[in-house]
Scaffold this active site. Structure first.
Site, PDB file in Angstrom:
ATOM      1  N   GLY A   9      59.140  27.259  38.342  1.00 10.46           N
ATOM      2  CA  GLY A   9      59.390  28.192  37.260  1.00 10.46           C
ATOM      3  C   GLY A   9      59.913  27.606  35.964  1.00 10.46           C
ATOM      4  N   ASP A  10      60.419  26.372  36.002  1.00  9.11           N
ATOM      5  CA  ASP A  10      60.901  25.694  34.790  1.00  9.11           C
ATOM      6  C   ASP A  10      60.539  24.217  34.889  1.00  9.11           C
ATOM      7  OD1 ASP A  10      62.184  25.135  32.391  1.00  9.11           O
ATOM      8  OD2 ASP A  10      64.194  25.085  33.263  1.00  9.11           O
ATOM      9  N   LEU A  11      59.292  23.957  35.289  1.00 10.93           N
ATOM     10  CA  LEU A  11      58.903  22.599  35.679  1.00 10.93           C
ATOM     11  C   LEU A  11      58.410  21.779  34.494  1.00 10.93           C
ATOM     12  CD1 LEU A  11      58.927  20.928  38.260  1.00 10.93           C
ATOM     13  CD2 LEU A  11      56.540  21.532  38.614  1.00 10.93           C
TER      14      LEU A  11
END
Length: 288
Positions: free
Chosen positions: A194-196
């Protein structure tokens, strides 16, 4: 004092730190948090990040995300050692350099993580990205409507309020949101980081990539792939993508949707950091 004792008494960690029962070494990687390597008497270490007066549920959300990603058994994720309101302590990973073989392994492993799936879009915990709340209200889909409502609109509103975007910028984002179903690529919810962005992959001494600092939720797998190519991309990004595609081919048109997935994180940046990221949003909108 050792790791076994700490696991049995996790709430004691602040006391041990205060009374210097554990050696503290500042390390990079905390971003908004204070990051330290904590070393026990036997020479073993853990990674600890702390924040004074964090938002309620801040570290609990990260810990829940790490555990959820880790339970898939698909990709290296640090073990959560201590989770307290003001800090999070994780398994220590010895830093190394990315390799082409490691990037290919990460591609295959990320595909396996995504295949582990999620019961719905969203997550059963309140998310955070930085210190900003990340709406995780669950939805059975379709993904596009959920993504517009829970990932684009909240940060567009903040970016309007703080003056980071002009009226023309806002109108362009609103046009994307209004036509979001037309981009296609609908898929069931995947288990995603999700925040890669590239800074949230930690490469160890074997060249393997570990996932850290997640905003984990049920989402679209293309989001992780798109974000990993931001700001120069992860090392050996092309090899990573090729390996991912061999393990689980992507739907037609996925390259055209890359800017859509990236728009989310760029709006987060205009929301949190202001107009410095305005041109990044604009260039992404032009690509869309």
């Amino acid at each position: 004092m050792d790791l076994h004792y700490l696991k049995e008494h996790p709430a004691q960690l602040p006391v041990f730190i205060k009374h210097q029962r554990i050696r503290e070494t500042p390390v990079p990687g905390g971003s908004i948090c204070t990051a330290q390597r904590l070393t026990f008497d036997d020479g073993s270490s853990i990674f600890c990040k702390s924040l004074a007066d964090p938002p309620e549920g801040f570290f609990a959300a990260e810990a829940a995300g790490l555990r959820w990603l880790r339970e898939s058994g698909a990709v290296p994720v640090p073990d959560v050692i201590v989770e307290l309101p003001e800090l999070l302590a994780l398994e220590w990973i010895e830093h190394g350099e990315a390799t082409t073989d490691g990037a290919e392994r990460l591609g295959r492993r990320l595909a396996a993580l995504h295949r582990a799936g999620a019961p719905s879009f969203g997550a059963p915990w309140t998310g955070f990205i930085g210190t900003a709340a990340l709406p995780n209200d669950a939805s059975d889909g379709p993904w596009a409507a959920w993504f517009a409502e829970r990932r684009l609109l909240p940060f567009l509103r903040i970016s309007i309020d703080n003056g980071a975007l002009t009226g023309a910028d806002v109108a362009d984002v609103e046009r994307v949101i209004a036509g979001i179903e037309g981009y296609g690529g609908a898929e069931p919810p995947c288990r995603i980081h999700g925040d890669l962005w590239p800074g949230n992959v930690l490469w160890d001494r074997n060249g393997d990539g570990w996932l850290v600092d997640p905003a984990a939720h049920g989402g679209h797998r293309e989001t992780d792939l798109a974000l990993l190519g931001l700001w120069g991309g992860a090392p050996h990004y092309d090899r990573f993508l090729a390996a991912y595609g061999e393990a689980w081919p992507l739907a037609d048109g996925w390259r055209d949707r890359v800017p859509l997935h990236r728009l989310y994180l760029l709006l987060v940046h205009t929301a949190l950091f202001g107009a410095a990221y305005r041109e990044s949003v604009r260039s992404t909108l032009r690509a869309l």
